[in-house]
Motif scaffolding. Structure first.
Motif, PDB file in Angstrom:
ATOM      1  N   LEU A 277       0.825  -1.201   0.000  1.00  0.00           N
ATOM      2  CA  LEU A 277       0.000   0.000   0.000  1.00  0.00           C
ATOM      3  C   LEU A 277       0.868   1.264   0.000  1.00  0.00           C
ATOM      4  CD1 LEU A 277      -2.946  -0.795   2.454  1.00  0.00           C
ATOM      5  CD2 LEU A 277      -3.032  -0.601  -0.025  1.00  0.00           C
ATOM      6  N   ALA A 278       1.893   1.278   0.856  1.00  0.00           N
ATOM      7  CA  ALA A 278       2.795   2.425   0.884  1.00  0.00           C
ATOM      8  C   ALA A 278       3.524   2.587  -0.443  1.00  0.00           C
ATOM      9  CB  ALA A 278       3.789   2.287   2.033  1.00  0.00           C
ATOM     10  N   GLN A 279       3.869   1.462  -1.071  1.00  0.00           N
ATOM     11  CA  GLN A 279       4.559   1.517  -2.361  1.00  0.00           C
ATOM     12  C   GLN A 279       3.638   2.027  -3.473  1.00  0.00           C
ATOM     13  OE1 GLN A 279       6.311  -2.243  -3.460  1.00  0.00           O
ATOM     14  NE2 GLN A 279       6.897  -1.535  -5.509  1.00  0.00           N
ATOM     15  N   ALA A 280       2.336   1.790  -3.348  1.00  0.00           N
ATOM     16  CA  ALA A 280       1.388   2.210  -4.384  1.00  0.00           C
ATOM     17  C   ALA A 280       1.299   3.727  -4.505  1.00  0.00           C
ATOM     18  CB  ALA A 280       0.005   1.629  -4.097  1.00  0.00           C
TER      19      ALA A 280
ATOM     20  N   ASN B 132      -5.346   3.656  -6.572  1.00  0.00           N
ATOM     21  CA  ASN B 132      -6.111   2.402  -6.617  1.00  0.00           C
ATOM     22  C   ASN B 132      -5.617   1.489  -7.734  1.00  0.00           C
ATOM     23  OD1 ASN B 132      -7.803   2.961  -4.420  1.00  0.00           O
ATOM     24  ND2 ASN B 132      -9.231   4.130  -5.704  1.00  0.00           N
ATOM     25  N   ARG B 133      -5.250   2.073  -8.868  1.00  0.00           N
ATOM     26  CA  ARG B 133      -4.715   1.243  -9.957  1.00  0.00           C
ATOM     27  C   ARG B 133      -3.387   0.612  -9.562  1.00  0.00           C
ATOM     28  NH1 ARG B 133      -4.672   4.855 -15.214  1.00  0.00           N
ATOM     29  NH2 ARG B 133      -3.720   2.937 -16.027  1.00  0.00           N
ATOM     30  N   ASN B 134      -2.539   1.371  -8.869  1.00  0.00           N
ATOM     31  CA  ASN B 134      -1.275   0.801  -8.401  1.00  0.00           C
ATOM     32  C   ASN B 134      -1.513  -0.303  -7.372  1.00  0.00           C
ATOM     33  OD1 ASN B 134       0.153   2.548 -10.023  1.00  0.00           O
ATOM     34  ND2 ASN B 134       0.554   4.043  -8.400  1.00  0.00           N
ATOM     35  N   ILE B 135      -2.494  -0.123  -6.499  1.00  0.00           N
ATOM     36  CA  ILE B 135      -2.817  -1.173  -5.503  1.00  0.00           C
ATOM     37  C   ILE B 135      -3.262  -2.447  -6.206  1.00  0.00           C
ATOM     38  CG2 ILE B 135      -4.423  -1.791  -3.657  1.00  0.00           C
ATOM     39  CD1 ILE B 135      -4.381   1.122  -2.778  1.00  0.00           C
ATOM     40  N   TRP B 136      -4.131  -2.315  -7.191  1.00  0.00           N
ATOM     41  CA  TRP B 136      -4.619  -3.495  -7.915  1.00  0.00           C
ATOM     42  C   TRP B 136      -3.472  -4.218  -8.626  1.00  0.00           C
ATOM     43  CZ3 TRP B 136      -8.761  -6.488  -8.357  1.00  0.00           C
ATOM     44  CH2 TRP B 136      -8.906  -7.288  -9.490  1.00  0.00           C
ATOM     45  N   ARG B 137      -2.573  -3.461  -9.238  1.00  0.00           N
ATOM     46  CA  ARG B 137      -1.455  -4.082  -9.947  1.00  0.00           C
ATOM     47  C   ARG B 137      -0.491  -4.772  -8.981  1.00  0.00           C
ATOM     48  NH1 ARG B 137       3.449  -2.089 -10.699  1.00  0.00           N
ATOM     49  NH2 ARG B 137       2.764  -0.022  -9.988  1.00  0.00           N
TER      50      ARG B 137
END
Length: 464
Positions: free
Chosen positions: A352-355, A403-408
Protein backbone atom coordinates in the motif's frame (compact mmCIF):
# COMPACT_ATOMS: atom_id res chain seq x y z
CA UNK A 1 11.81 91.39 -42.45
CA UNK A 2 14.19 88.49 -42.87
CA UNK A 3 15.10 88.61 -39.21
CA UNK A 4 11.48 88.37 -38.06
CA UNK A 5 10.60 85.05 -39.62
CA UNK A 6 12.19 81.65 -39.28
CA UNK A 7 10.97 80.81 -42.78
CA UNK A 8 13.05 83.59 -44.38
CA UNK A 9 16.01 82.76 -42.18
CA UNK A 10 15.96 79.05 -43.04
CA UNK A 11 15.21 79.40 -46.75
CA UNK A 12 17.59 82.29 -47.17
CA UNK A 13 20.33 80.28 -45.52
CA UNK A 14 19.60 77.20 -47.67
CA UNK A 15 19.52 79.27 -50.86
CA UNK A 16 22.67 81.17 -49.88
CA UNK A 17 24.60 78.03 -49.01
CA UNK A 18 23.33 75.97 -51.95
CA UNK A 19 26.18 75.18 -54.31
CA UNK A 20 28.78 76.42 -51.84
CA UNK A 21 31.39 74.20 -50.14
CA UNK A 22 29.74 74.89 -46.78
CA UNK A 23 26.63 73.00 -47.94
CA UNK A 24 28.78 69.96 -48.71
CA UNK A 25 30.28 70.14 -45.22
CA UNK A 26 26.81 70.42 -43.67
CA UNK A 27 25.47 67.50 -45.75
CA UNK A 28 28.48 65.36 -44.82
CA UNK A 29 28.09 66.23 -41.15
CA UNK A 30 24.36 65.46 -41.25
CA UNK A 31 24.90 62.08 -42.96
CA UNK A 32 27.67 61.13 -40.53
CA UNK A 33 25.57 62.12 -37.54
CA UNK A 34 22.56 60.14 -38.81
CA UNK A 35 24.71 57.06 -39.47
CA UNK A 36 26.09 57.20 -35.93
CA UNK A 37 22.56 57.65 -34.58
CA UNK A 38 21.34 54.65 -36.60
CA UNK A 39 24.18 52.42 -35.34
CA UNK A 40 23.64 53.44 -31.71
CA UNK A 41 19.88 52.95 -32.05
CA UNK A 42 20.41 49.48 -33.52
CA UNK A 43 22.71 48.55 -30.62
CA UNK A 44 20.22 49.84 -28.06
CA UNK A 45 17.36 47.93 -29.69
CA UNK A 46 19.26 44.67 -29.26
CA UNK A 47 19.98 45.38 -25.60
CA UNK A 48 16.41 46.41 -24.91
CA UNK A 49 15.04 43.31 -26.67
CA UNK A 50 17.00 41.04 -24.33
CA UNK A 51 15.70 43.04 -21.38
CA UNK A 52 12.08 42.82 -22.56
CA UNK A 53 11.91 39.05 -22.94
CA UNK A 54 11.30 38.59 -19.23
CA UNK A 55 8.81 41.47 -18.97
CA UNK A 56 5.05 41.51 -19.24
CA UNK A 57 2.97 41.84 -22.39
CA UNK A 58 2.15 45.56 -22.07
CA UNK A 59 5.85 46.48 -22.20
CA UNK A 60 6.49 44.29 -25.24
CA UNK A 61 3.44 45.79 -26.92
CA UNK A 62 4.70 49.38 -26.47
CA UNK A 63 8.27 48.45 -27.42
CA UNK A 64 7.57 49.01 -31.13
CA UNK A 65 7.02 52.73 -30.56
CA UNK A 66 10.12 52.99 -28.39
CA UNK A 67 12.23 51.28 -31.05
CA UNK A 68 10.96 53.71 -33.69
CA UNK A 69 11.68 56.68 -31.41
CA UNK A 70 15.33 55.74 -30.78
CA UNK A 71 16.72 56.78 -34.17
CA UNK A 72 15.04 60.23 -34.52
CA UNK A 73 15.63 60.96 -30.83
CA UNK A 74 19.34 60.15 -31.01
CA UNK A 75 19.56 61.86 -34.40
CA UNK A 76 18.03 65.09 -33.12
CA UNK A 77 20.32 65.08 -30.08
CA UNK A 78 23.46 64.53 -32.20
CA UNK A 79 22.38 67.06 -34.83
CA UNK A 80 21.75 69.66 -32.14
CA UNK A 81 25.18 68.93 -30.63
CA UNK A 82 26.87 69.21 -34.04
CA UNK A 83 24.97 72.42 -34.79
CA UNK A 84 26.11 73.93 -31.49
CA UNK A 85 29.76 73.04 -32.23
CA UNK A 86 29.80 74.28 -35.84
CA UNK A 87 27.68 77.41 -35.41
CA UNK A 88 30.70 79.58 -34.59
CA UNK A 89 32.68 78.38 -37.60
CA UNK A 90 30.23 78.10 -40.48
CA UNK A 91 26.59 78.34 -41.49
CA UNK A 92 24.36 75.53 -40.16
CA UNK A 93 21.11 76.20 -42.07
CA UNK A 94 20.77 72.58 -43.23
CA UNK A 95 21.29 71.28 -39.69
CA UNK A 96 18.72 73.77 -38.36
CA UNK A 97 16.18 72.57 -40.90
CA UNK A 98 16.89 68.85 -40.26
CA UNK A 99 16.52 69.33 -36.51
CA UNK A 100 12.81 70.18 -36.79
CA UNK A 101 11.47 66.90 -38.35
CA UNK A 102 13.87 64.73 -36.32
CA UNK A 103 12.69 66.19 -33.04
CA UNK A 104 9.04 66.17 -34.11
CA UNK A 105 9.05 62.52 -35.20
CA UNK A 106 10.88 61.52 -32.02
CA UNK A 107 8.24 63.35 -29.97
CA UNK A 108 5.44 61.51 -31.77
CA UNK A 109 6.88 58.06 -31.06
CA UNK A 110 7.73 58.93 -27.45
CA UNK A 111 4.12 59.97 -26.89
CA UNK A 112 3.00 56.73 -28.57
CA UNK A 113 5.24 54.72 -26.23
CA UNK A 114 3.91 56.43 -23.11
CA UNK A 115 0.29 56.13 -24.28
CA UNK A 116 0.63 52.42 -24.99
CA UNK A 117 2.26 51.82 -21.62
CA UNK A 118 -0.62 53.63 -19.92
CA UNK A 119 -3.67 52.59 -21.94
CA UNK A 120 -2.80 49.16 -23.35
CA UNK A 121 -3.95 46.03 -21.53
CA UNK A 122 -2.48 42.58 -22.16
CA UNK A 123 -0.97 43.65 -25.48
CA UNK A 124 -4.30 44.86 -26.91
CA UNK A 125 -5.11 48.35 -28.17
CA UNK A 126 -7.36 50.49 -26.05
CA UNK A 127 -10.52 51.63 -27.84
CA UNK A 128 -9.42 55.27 -28.10
CA UNK A 129 -5.68 54.71 -28.40
CA UNK A 130 -5.66 54.73 -32.21
CA UNK A 131 -7.66 57.98 -32.35
CA UNK A 132 -5.41 59.64 -29.74
CA UNK A 133 -2.29 58.69 -31.70
CA UNK A 134 -3.75 60.20 -34.88
CA UNK A 135 -4.61 63.44 -33.08
CA UNK A 136 -1.12 63.69 -31.60
CA UNK A 137 0.44 63.04 -35.01
CA UNK A 138 -1.62 65.76 -36.67
CA UNK A 139 -0.88 68.31 -33.92
CA UNK A 140 2.86 67.65 -33.96
CA UNK A 141 3.06 67.89 -37.75
CA UNK A 142 1.12 71.17 -37.65
CA UNK A 143 3.58 72.45 -35.05
CA UNK A 144 6.54 71.40 -37.21
CA UNK A 145 5.00 73.09 -40.25
CA UNK A 146 4.45 76.33 -38.33
CA UNK A 147 8.02 76.20 -37.03
CA UNK A 148 9.47 75.77 -40.50
CA UNK A 149 7.19 78.46 -41.95
CA UNK A 150 7.96 80.80 -39.06
CA UNK A 151 4.33 81.62 -38.31
CA UNK A 152 4.10 80.17 -34.80
CA UNK A 153 4.39 83.59 -33.17
CA UNK A 154 1.52 84.99 -35.26
CA UNK A 155 -0.65 81.96 -34.41
CA UNK A 156 0.05 82.32 -30.69
CA UNK A 157 -0.80 86.06 -30.78
CA UNK A 158 -4.07 85.30 -32.57
CA UNK A 159 -5.00 82.66 -29.99
CA UNK A 160 -4.24 85.14 -27.20
CA UNK A 161 -6.53 87.71 -28.82
CA UNK A 162 -9.57 85.39 -28.83
CA UNK A 163 -11.23 86.10 -25.45
CA UNK A 164 -14.31 84.59 -23.82
CA UNK A 165 -15.79 84.10 -20.37
CA UNK A 166 -16.13 80.79 -18.47
CA UNK A 167 -18.32 81.32 -15.39
CA UNK A 168 -16.65 84.29 -13.67
CA UNK A 169 -13.26 83.77 -15.27
CA UNK A 170 -11.99 85.58 -18.35
CA UNK A 171 -10.02 83.25 -20.56
CA UNK A 172 -8.37 83.27 -23.95
CA UNK A 173 -8.07 80.50 -26.48
CA UNK A 174 -4.34 80.35 -25.73
CA UNK A 175 -4.83 80.00 -21.95
CA UNK A 176 -7.53 77.37 -22.43
CA UNK A 177 -5.37 75.35 -24.83
CA UNK A 178 -2.37 75.65 -22.54
CA UNK A 179 -4.44 74.55 -19.54
CA UNK A 180 -5.83 71.52 -21.36
CA UNK A 181 -2.34 70.61 -22.52
CA UNK A 182 -0.96 70.77 -18.99
CA UNK A 183 -3.88 68.71 -17.66
CA UNK A 184 -3.30 66.03 -20.30
CA UNK A 185 0.45 65.99 -19.72
CA UNK A 186 0.21 65.74 -15.93
CA UNK A 187 -2.51 63.06 -16.08
CA UNK A 188 -0.59 60.95 -18.59
CA UNK A 189 2.63 61.29 -16.60
CA UNK A 190 0.77 60.31 -13.41
CA UNK A 191 -0.77 57.28 -15.14
CA UNK A 192 2.61 56.29 -16.56
CA UNK A 193 4.27 56.54 -13.15
CA UNK A 194 1.36 54.56 -11.69
CA UNK A 195 1.88 51.87 -14.32
CA UNK A 196 5.60 51.70 -13.52
CA UNK A 197 4.85 51.53 -9.80
CA UNK A 198 2.30 48.76 -10.31
CA UNK A 199 4.76 46.84 -12.47
CA UNK A 200 7.46 47.03 -9.79
CA UNK A 201 5.05 46.00 -7.03
CA UNK A 202 3.65 43.07 -9.02
CA UNK A 203 7.16 41.75 -9.71
CA UNK A 204 8.03 41.70 -6.00
CA UNK A 205 8.25 38.20 -4.51
CA UNK A 206 8.30 39.26 -0.86
CA UNK A 207 4.84 40.91 -0.88
CA UNK A 208 1.57 39.01 -0.63
CA UNK A 209 -0.53 38.91 -3.82
CA UNK A 210 -3.48 40.75 -2.24
CA UNK A 211 -1.18 43.38 -0.72
CA UNK A 212 0.36 43.94 -4.14
CA UNK A 213 -3.06 44.79 -5.56
CA UNK A 214 -3.79 47.17 -2.66
CA UNK A 215 -0.47 48.99 -3.01
CA UNK A 216 -0.82 49.28 -6.79
CA UNK A 217 -4.37 50.67 -6.59
CA UNK A 218 -3.62 53.09 -3.75
CA UNK A 219 -0.39 54.28 -5.40
CA UNK A 220 -2.10 54.93 -8.72
CA UNK A 221 -4.99 56.78 -7.00
CA UNK A 222 -2.58 59.02 -5.07
CA UNK A 223 -0.62 59.83 -8.23
CA UNK A 224 -3.82 60.73 -10.06
CA UNK A 225 -4.92 62.96 -7.19
CA UNK A 226 -1.54 64.72 -7.19
CA UNK A 227 -1.78 65.18 -10.96
CA UNK A 228 -5.21 66.78 -10.65
CA UNK A 229 -4.02 69.20 -7.96
CA UNK A 230 -0.86 70.12 -9.91
CA UNK A 231 -2.74 70.63 -13.18
CA UNK A 232 -5.34 72.83 -11.47
CA UNK A 233 -2.57 74.94 -9.97
CA UNK A 234 -0.81 75.29 -13.32
CA UNK A 235 -4.01 76.33 -15.05
CA UNK A 236 -4.76 78.87 -12.30
CA UNK A 237 -7.85 77.26 -10.81
CA UNK A 238 -8.24 77.79 -7.08
CA UNK A 239 -8.08 74.34 -5.48
CA UNK A 240 -10.19 75.53 -2.53
CA UNK A 241 -13.20 74.75 -4.71
CA UNK A 242 -12.33 71.09 -4.16
CA UNK A 243 -13.54 71.51 -0.59
CA UNK A 244 -17.02 72.31 -1.83
CA UNK A 245 -16.81 69.47 -4.32
CA UNK A 246 -15.69 67.09 -1.55
CA UNK A 247 -18.65 68.07 0.60
CA UNK A 248 -21.07 67.49 -2.26
CA UNK A 249 -19.41 64.16 -2.98
CA UNK A 250 -19.79 63.14 0.67
CA UNK A 251 -23.50 63.91 0.58
CA UNK A 252 -23.83 61.93 -2.65
CA UNK A 253 -22.03 58.96 -1.15
CA UNK A 254 -24.30 59.10 1.88
CA UNK A 255 -27.43 58.85 -0.25
CA UNK A 256 -27.26 57.71 -3.84
CA UNK A 257 -23.75 56.21 -3.95
CA UNK A 258 -23.73 54.27 -0.70
CA UNK A 259 -23.85 50.90 -2.48
CA UNK A 260 -20.91 51.83 -4.70
CA UNK A 261 -18.96 53.17 -1.72
CA UNK A 262 -19.76 50.02 0.23
CA UNK A 263 -18.40 47.86 -2.61
CA UNK A 264 -15.18 49.89 -2.76
CA UNK A 265 -14.66 49.71 1.00
CA UNK A 266 -15.44 45.98 1.00
CA UNK A 267 -12.96 45.47 -1.84
CA UNK A 268 -10.13 47.11 0.12
CA UNK A 269 -11.03 45.07 3.22
CA UNK A 270 -10.92 41.82 1.23
CA UNK A 271 -7.55 42.76 -0.27
CA UNK A 272 -6.07 43.77 3.07
CA UNK A 273 -7.32 40.94 5.33
CA UNK A 274 -6.60 38.34 2.59
CA UNK A 275 -9.74 36.35 3.38
CA UNK A 276 -10.12 35.63 -0.34
CA UNK A 277 -7.24 35.32 -2.75
CA UNK A 278 -6.84 35.04 -6.48
CA UNK A 279 -7.02 31.35 -7.37
CA UNK A 280 -9.24 30.35 -4.43
CA UNK A 281 -12.16 28.06 -5.13
CA UNK A 282 -15.19 29.61 -3.41
CA UNK A 283 -18.94 29.07 -3.16
CA UNK A 284 -21.12 32.14 -2.61
CA UNK A 285 -24.87 32.33 -3.12
CA UNK A 286 -24.93 28.92 -4.83
CA UNK A 287 -22.24 29.93 -7.34
CA UNK A 288 -19.06 27.87 -7.18
CA UNK A 289 -15.94 28.81 -9.08
CA UNK A 290 -12.38 30.07 -8.99
CA UNK A 291 -11.50 33.69 -8.16
CA UNK A 292 -9.70 35.11 -11.22
CA UNK A 293 -9.60 38.82 -10.33
CA UNK A 294 -10.23 41.01 -7.29
CA UNK A 295 -11.09 44.61 -8.12
CA UNK A 296 -11.95 47.40 -5.73
CA UNK A 297 -15.64 47.27 -6.75
CA UNK A 298 -16.24 43.64 -7.72
CA UNK A 299 -14.65 40.21 -7.77
CA UNK A 300 -14.57 38.03 -10.87
CA UNK A 301 -15.37 34.33 -10.33
CA UNK A 302 -15.07 31.80 -13.16
CA UNK A 303 -17.69 29.09 -12.67
CA UNK A 304 -17.32 25.39 -13.39
CA UNK A 305 -19.00 25.99 -16.76
CA UNK A 306 -16.34 28.55 -17.72
CA UNK A 307 -18.64 31.57 -17.43
CA UNK A 308 -17.21 34.51 -15.47
CA UNK A 309 -19.50 36.24 -12.97
CA UNK A 310 -18.92 39.69 -11.45
CA UNK A 311 -19.83 39.57 -7.75
CA UNK A 312 -20.11 42.89 -5.84
CA UNK A 313 -17.60 42.96 -3.01
CA UNK A 314 -20.33 43.87 -0.53
CA UNK A 315 -21.94 40.49 -1.17
CA UNK A 316 -18.68 38.74 -0.27
CA UNK A 317 -18.62 40.63 3.04
CA UNK A 318 -22.26 40.10 4.05
CA UNK A 319 -23.08 36.62 2.67
CA UNK A 320 -21.72 33.28 3.77
CA UNK A 321 -18.73 32.40 1.59
CA UNK A 322 -17.29 28.88 1.49
CA UNK A 323 -13.60 28.84 0.62
CA UNK A 324 -12.55 25.42 -0.62
CA UNK A 325 -8.91 26.42 -0.92
CA UNK A 326 -6.66 26.09 2.10
CA UNK A 327 -3.82 28.51 2.71
CA UNK A 328 -1.59 25.42 2.76
CA UNK A 329 -3.27 24.24 -0.48
CA UNK A 330 -2.86 20.59 0.56
CA UNK A 331 -5.56 18.08 1.45
CA UNK A 332 -5.82 14.65 3.05
CA UNK A 333 -7.18 11.67 1.13
CA UNK A 334 -7.35 7.92 1.68
CA UNK A 335 -7.77 4.72 -0.28
CA UNK A 336 -9.58 1.78 1.38
CA UNK A 337 -9.11 -1.86 0.39
CA UNK A 338 -9.94 -5.28 1.87
CA UNK A 339 -7.73 -8.39 1.78
CA UNK A 340 -8.58 -12.00 2.57
CA UNK A 341 -7.77 -13.48 5.96
CA UNK A 342 -5.18 -15.85 4.52
CA UNK A 343 -3.14 -13.01 2.97
CA UNK A 344 0.10 -11.61 4.45
CA UNK A 345 -1.02 -8.42 6.23
CA UNK A 346 2.47 -6.95 6.64
CA UNK A 347 3.25 -7.55 3.00
CA UNK A 348 -0.06 -5.96 1.95
CA UNK A 349 0.58 -2.83 4.05
CA UNK A 350 4.06 -2.45 2.55
CA UNK A 351 2.53 -2.68 -0.93
CA UNK A 352 0.00 0.00 0.00
CA UNK A 353 2.79 2.43 0.88
CA UNK A 354 4.56 1.52 -2.36
CA UNK A 355 1.39 2.21 -4.38
CA UNK A 356 1.58 5.92 -3.50
CA UNK A 357 5.16 6.34 -4.70
CA UNK A 358 5.64 8.23 -7.95
CA UNK A 359 2.03 9.44 -8.14
CA UNK A 360 1.87 13.10 -9.17
CA UNK A 361 0.85 15.64 -6.47
CA UNK A 362 1.19 13.17 -3.56
CA UNK A 363 3.47 14.70 -0.94
CA UNK A 364 6.43 12.82 0.48
CA UNK A 365 6.22 14.80 3.73
CA UNK A 366 4.10 13.66 5.55
CA UNK A 367 4.73 10.28 3.98
CA UNK A 368 1.83 8.04 2.88
CA UNK A 369 0.91 5.74 5.78
CA UNK A 370 -1.05 2.42 5.68
CA UNK A 371 -3.41 1.41 8.50
CA UNK A 372 -5.20 -1.77 9.58
CA UNK A 373 -8.70 -0.43 10.15
CA UNK A 374 -10.86 -3.37 11.18
CA UNK A 375 -11.70 -7.03 10.71
CA UNK A 376 -14.67 -7.37 8.41
CA UNK A 377 -17.06 -10.22 7.71
CA UNK A 378 -15.30 -11.13 4.47
CA UNK A 379 -11.73 -9.90 5.04
CA UNK A 380 -9.33 -7.49 6.75
CA UNK A 381 -9.97 -3.78 6.08
CA UNK A 382 -6.85 -1.75 5.25
CA UNK A 383 -6.50 1.94 4.49
CA UNK A 384 -3.82 4.14 2.94
CA UNK A 385 -3.72 7.78 4.03
CA UNK A 386 -1.77 10.42 2.06
CA UNK A 387 -1.54 14.19 1.53
CA UNK A 388 -2.23 15.78 -1.86
CA UNK A 389 -0.74 19.04 -3.10
CA UNK A 390 -3.21 21.65 -4.44
CA UNK A 391 -6.21 19.67 -3.25
CA UNK A 392 -8.54 22.39 -4.56
CA UNK A 393 -7.81 21.14 -8.09
CA UNK A 394 -9.46 17.82 -7.22
CA UNK A 395 -8.42 14.48 -5.71
CA UNK A 396 -10.30 11.96 -7.86
CA UNK A 397 -7.50 11.51 -10.41
CA UNK A 398 -4.90 11.01 -7.67
CA UNK A 399 -7.01 8.44 -5.82
CA UNK A 400 -7.67 6.64 -9.11
CA UNK A 401 -3.92 6.35 -9.78
CA UNK A 402 -3.32 5.00 -6.27
CA UNK A 403 -6.11 2.40 -6.62
CA UNK A 404 -4.72 1.24 -9.96
CA UNK A 405 -1.28 0.80 -8.40
CA UNK A 406 -2.82 -1.17 -5.50
CA UNK A 407 -4.62 -3.49 -7.92
CA UNK A 408 -1.46 -4.08 -9.95
CA UNK A 409 0.81 -4.68 -6.95
CA UNK A 410 -1.65 -7.01 -5.21
CA UNK A 411 -1.98 -9.11 -8.38
CA UNK A 412 1.79 -9.28 -8.81
CA UNK A 413 2.38 -10.44 -5.19
CA UNK A 414 -0.60 -12.73 -4.76
CA UNK A 415 -2.56 -10.58 -2.30
CA UNK A 416 -6.20 -11.63 -2.67
CA UNK A 417 -9.04 -9.15 -2.50
CA UNK A 418 -12.05 -11.18 -1.24
CA UNK A 419 -15.56 -10.98 -2.59
CA UNK A 420 -18.70 -11.60 -0.50
CA UNK A 421 -19.75 -15.28 -0.12
CA UNK A 422 -23.34 -16.39 0.46
CA UNK A 423 -24.50 -19.69 2.02
CA UNK A 424 -28.06 -20.93 1.41
CA UNK A 425 -29.49 -22.87 4.35
CA UNK A 426 -32.64 -24.98 4.03
CA UNK A 427 -34.68 -25.21 7.24
CA UNK A 428 -36.51 -28.55 7.59
CA UNK A 429 -36.45 -31.67 5.43
CA UNK A 430 -35.37 -31.49 1.83
CA UNK A 431 -38.44 -31.63 -0.46
CA UNK A 432 -38.73 -34.52 -2.91
CA UNK A 433 -38.27 -34.27 -6.64
CA UNK A 434 -42.00 -34.21 -7.28
CA UNK A 435 -42.52 -31.38 -4.84
CA UNK A 436 -39.77 -29.40 -6.46
CA UNK A 437 -41.61 -29.66 -9.74
CA UNK A 438 -44.65 -28.15 -8.14
CA UNK A 439 -45.86 -24.74 -9.29
CA UNK A 440 -44.58 -23.21 -6.10
CA UNK A 441 -41.09 -23.50 -7.57
CA UNK A 442 -41.93 -20.36 -9.50
CA UNK A 443 -42.17 -18.42 -6.27
CA UNK A 444 -38.84 -19.89 -5.14
CA UNK A 445 -37.15 -18.99 -8.38
CA UNK A 446 -38.52 -15.43 -8.30
CA UNK A 447 -37.34 -14.82 -4.76
CA UNK A 448 -34.40 -12.49 -4.17
CA UNK A 449 -31.41 -12.92 -1.93
CA UNK A 450 -32.40 -12.52 1.71
CA UNK A 451 -36.10 -13.45 1.17
CA UNK A 452 -37.72 -16.26 3.18
CA UNK A 453 -39.99 -18.44 0.99
CA UNK A 454 -42.20 -21.40 1.68
CA UNK A 455 -41.81 -24.39 -0.63
CA UNK A 456 -44.16 -27.31 -0.03
CA UNK A 457 -44.46 -26.53 3.61
CA UNK A 458 -40.72 -25.94 4.08
CA UNK A 459 -39.17 -22.57 4.88
CA UNK A 460 -36.13 -21.66 2.76
CA UNK A 461 -33.98 -18.67 3.68
CA UNK A 462 -30.74 -16.93 2.64
CA UNK A 463 -29.27 -15.29 5.73
CA UNK A 464 -26.57 -13.51 3.68
Amino acid sequence: MNQNHILSHMLTGIVRDFGQPVMIWQAGTLIAVLVVAWLVARFLRGRLEVHRRARHEALRFSAESLDKALFPLLGSALVWFAQALLDDYMSTSLLDLALVPLFGIALIYVVFYIARRVFSSGGRDHAGLFVAEKIVTVLVWIGMAMTVLGIQDQVLRWMASVRFRVANERMTLLSLSTGLLWVCVTMIVAMWLGSLFEERVMRSRSIDANLKVVLARVGRALLMLAAVLISFSLVGIDITVLGVFGGALGVGLGFGLQKIASNYVSGFIILIDRSIRIGDSINVGGLQGVVTEIRTRFTTVRGLDGIETLIPNEKLMTDVVQNHSSYLTRGYAKAAVQISYDSDVDRAMALLAQAAQGVERILDDPAPTPYLVSFGADGIDLELGFWIENAAKGTAAVRSSVNRNIWRLFNEHGIAIPYPTRDVRIIGEMPGPRAVADSSVGAFMDAEVGDVVKLDGHLLSDPG
